[in-house]
Design an enzyme around this catalytic site. Structure first.
Site, PDB file in Angstrom:
ATOM      1  CG  HIS A 103      -0.164   0.144   2.518  1.00  0.00           C
ATOM      2  ND1 HIS A 103       0.352  -0.926   3.203  1.00  0.00           N
ATOM      3  CD2 HIS A 103       0.177   1.252   3.244  1.00  0.00           C
ATOM      4  CE1 HIS A 103       0.978  -0.507   4.286  1.00  0.00           C
ATOM      5  NE2 HIS A 103       0.897   0.810   4.332  1.00  0.00           N
ATOM      6  CG  PHE A 190       3.631   9.741  -1.927  1.00  0.00           C
ATOM      7  CD1 PHE A 190       2.959   9.720  -0.712  1.00  0.00           C
ATOM      8  CD2 PHE A 190       3.607  10.910  -2.671  1.00  0.00           C
ATOM      9  CE1 PHE A 190       2.267  10.827  -0.254  1.00  0.00           C
ATOM     10  CE2 PHE A 190       2.921  12.029  -2.226  1.00  0.00           C
ATOM     11  CZ  PHE A 190       2.245  11.987  -1.010  1.00  0.00           C
ATOM     12  CG  HIS A 191       7.751   4.415   0.392  1.00  0.00           C
ATOM     13  ND1 HIS A 191       7.640   5.586   1.110  1.00  0.00           N
ATOM     14  CD2 HIS A 191       7.714   3.407   1.306  1.00  0.00           C
ATOM     15  CE1 HIS A 191       7.546   5.291   2.400  1.00  0.00           C
ATOM     16  NE2 HIS A 191       7.587   3.974   2.545  1.00  0.00           N
ATOM     17  CB  SER A 193       7.024  -0.760   2.884  1.00  0.00           C
ATOM     18  OG  SER A 193       7.505   0.503   3.291  1.00  0.00           O
TER      19      SER A 193
END
Length: 242
Positions: A103, A190-191, A193
């Site tokens: 997410h 934003f990333h 994980s």
């Protein structure tokens, strides 16, 4: 075209890696006990260290974009871990996250009382319903830590769609402010994980690592809705259709 892997020091929400167990475990780090301002730290069986407040009647939650599980995303996650693992330090165990946990966080992890939940859900719905659906792209790999630097994360970075996601964050932040909760981190990196390891990032990790073309896979994603988990319940907020 070469892509870069950056070592990002600003903290991330510990909802990265705990979204599936949020209700049962009560993502997230960085929340302080209201009694004396102390942080309760719990060492889990798998080596994670998690801090959270033991306050009866509090419901933990966070707001996020859920990414569809696709073969391309899973392949990119595996490749990202292969690229990042040598930078995390010799002998450290790297744990892949379950694909249903992938997410993009739009809020920090927060805790609210029962009477706040329904107003918060309605406010989120009002803030987000005028936001349009959009698409984005993941490309490049980042290294992150949580607030307490007790966990390091490997993430796929958002390379397209940042402005749209930032717009969502601003709406979520307005709702958090009404409940006197912390806003998202000012630096919007934003990333998604995809893996974690216990402990902080090693100081010798390079600032930027250039990857050969083809080493870091680019993956597209679509955003038709925003999701939130508060306590044991999940909420979906549809975005405006184009």
């Amino acid at each position: 075209r070469p892509s870069s892997m950056s070592r990002t020091i600003h903290p991330v929400s510990d909802s990265d890696g705990e979204s599936a167990g949020l209700a049962a475990e009560a993502e997230g780090a960085g929340r302080q006990d209201t009694e004396g301002g102390k942080v309760n730290v719990e060492k889990l069986a798998d080596g994670r260290v998690r801090s959270f407040p033991h306050v009866d009647g509090n419901f933990p939650g966070f707001v996020f974009l859920s990414l569809a599980r696709t073969p391309g995303l899973l392949e990119a996650a595996v490749e990202a871990v292969k690229l990042a693992k040598p930078l995390l330090g010799q002998g450290r165990t790297v744990h892949m996250l379950m694909s249903d946990e992938f997410h993009i966080s739009l809020s920090r992890t927060f805790a609210v009382r029962r009477h706040q939940i329904e107003p918060m859900v309605q406010q989120l719905r009002m803030e987000l319903r005028s936001q349009p659906e959009f698409g984005g792209r993941l490309e490049g790999v980042g290294l992150y830590t949580n607030d307490e630097r007790t966990r390091s994360f490997v993430g796929l970075r958002v390379s397209s769609g940042q402005e749209k996601i930032s717009s969502l964050v601003r709406g979520v932040d307005r709702v958090m402010g009404r409940h006197k909760l912390q806003a998202f981190w000012p630096a919007h990196d934003f990333h998604v994980s995809v893996a974690w390891a216990a402990g902080d990032l090693p100081s010798e990790a390079p600032a930027v690592v250039t990857c050969a073309e083809g080493d870091a896979r680019a993956v597209g994603f679509s955003v038709p809705s925003v999701r939130s988990k508060i306590g044991a319940r999940s909420y979906t907020f549809r975005l405006r259709s184009k």
